[in-house]
Design an enzyme around this catalytic site. Structure first.
Site, mmCIF file in Angstrom:
data_model
loop_
_atom_site.group_PDB
_atom_site.id
_atom_site.type_symbol
_atom_site.label_atom_id
_atom_site.label_comp_id
_atom_site.label_asym_id
_atom_site.label_seq_id
_atom_site.Cartn_x
_atom_site.Cartn_y
_atom_site.Cartn_z
ATOM 1 N N ASP A 40 0.820 -1.210 0.000
ATOM 2 C CA ASP A 40 0.000 0.000 0.000
ATOM 3 C C ASP A 40 0.856 1.263 0.000
ATOM 4 O O ASP A 40 2.051 1.236 0.300
ATOM 5 C CB ASP A 40 -0.914 0.025 1.227
ATOM 6 C CG ASP A 40 -2.152 -0.835 1.057
ATOM 7 O OD1 ASP A 40 -2.364 -1.349 -0.052
ATOM 8 O OD2 ASP A 40 -2.904 -0.994 2.043
ATOM 9 N N LYS A 62 -3.438 3.286 -2.784
ATOM 10 C CA LYS A 62 -4.521 4.186 -3.165
ATOM 11 C C LYS A 62 -4.333 5.486 -2.399
ATOM 12 O O LYS A 62 -4.125 5.476 -1.191
ATOM 13 C CB LYS A 62 -5.886 3.588 -2.824
ATOM 14 C CG LYS A 62 -6.139 2.212 -3.417
ATOM 15 C CD LYS A 62 -7.519 1.732 -3.004
ATOM 16 C CE LYS A 62 -7.783 0.327 -3.477
ATOM 17 N NZ LYS A 62 -6.941 -0.654 -2.760
ATOM 18 N N MET A 178 -9.309 8.290 8.756
ATOM 19 C CA MET A 178 -9.508 8.875 7.425
ATOM 20 C C MET A 178 -10.585 9.957 7.420
ATOM 21 O O MET A 178 -11.418 10.022 6.524
ATOM 22 C CB MET A 178 -9.856 7.770 6.411
ATOM 23 C CG MET A 178 -8.785 6.692 6.297
ATOM 24 S SD MET A 178 -9.273 5.262 5.310
ATOM 25 C CE MET A 178 -10.328 4.373 6.471
#
Length: 264
Positions: A40, A62, A178
């Site tokens: 990641d 991502k 997030m």
């Protein structure tokens, strides 16, 4: 480790929050032996340096709200390499089963007859809180912890689909993963639902890394303070009375000071 006569295995592995020293021994073992590592965006480069020189390393990271590589593509790459007999490490930031899509990847592998192992990692809420000197629980202030994601699934229009009344009434510590993009909405929604606007709140950016920053305030001003500080991802929002311990227990500030002097 490669054996073309058998199907390989996939290790869905937590890389921890950022500091390489927080990686588990099991995680390091499989990284050092892997034929392929699908990693990641938030995985520390130092961790990748532990891999074999001939290991295939593929970034599948991502960026927030900008998915260059789809989850379906990651699934297919895991499967393809395993079917070729390779031992695959799917290296994910934090813990793979806490807002990490590890369950989706494991289910896909199971459905396609590929064996897998899930290796837990230190999730960012634990590390960021510890490195900020903020105890998630405290006998006097918090007997419960609630983890929530401030990032909605791509392609949905539900926004932050929370029971705000329930969150506002929660007596423990709330951690939003997030949540930078929706920070103002989260704070305003909690207050609108009845949580006191003076409830302590903190944003921890780049938790456990030398350039970690901690912004403290309360629900009435944390969004504005974070905006003024130009906070970016990765960052966590912590809400609850335990935030007040930051000034007293902020041990990592001394470590950061030494680091800054060393690179000056």
């Amino acid at each position: 480790m490669q054996n073309a006569t058998t199907i390989g295995k996939v290790y869905i592995t937590g890389a921890g929050p950022g500091d390489p020293q927080l990686l588990t021994l099991r995680a390091r073992t499989v990284i050092e032996l892997a034929d392929v590592i699908l990693y990641d965006n938030l995985v520390n480069q130092e961790i990748l340096d532990w891999s074999r020189p001939d290991a295939i390393k593929i970034s599948v990271g991502k960026l927030p709200y900008c998915s260059v590589i789809t989850q379906e593509t990651i699934h297919q790459w895991m499967l393809d390499h395993a079917l070729e007999g390779r031992q695959v490490v799917r290296l994910k930031g934090g813990d793979p089963l806490i807002f990490g899509r590890g369950a989706e990847e494991a289910a896909f592998l199971q459905e396609n007859g590929v064996s897998f192992e899930i290796i837990p990692g230190v999730t960012s809420s634990l590390a960021a809180a510890a490195y900020a000197g903020i105890p998630l629980t405290h006998r006097e202030n918090a007997q419960m912890v609630l983890l929530a994601t401030g990032h909605t699934k791509r392609g949905t229009n539900k926004g932050l689909d929370f029971d705000w009344d329930q969150l506002a009434a929660f007596k423990g510590t709330i951690v939003f993963y997030m949540g930078v993009k929706h920070l103002e909405q989260i704070a305003e929604s909690l207050v609108k639902a009845g949580k006191a606007d003076g409830t302590p709140a903190a944003v921890v950016e780049n938790g456990s890394l030398p350039h970690q920053r901690v912004i403290t305030g309360n629900l009435s001003d944390i969004a504005a303070l974070s905006k003024a500080a130009a906070v970016t991802t990765p960052a966590l929002l912590l809400v609850g009375e335990v935030v007040k311990y930051h000034q007293q227990l902020n041990w990592f500030a001394a470590v950061q000071s030494i680091h800054q002097q060393a690179i000056a």
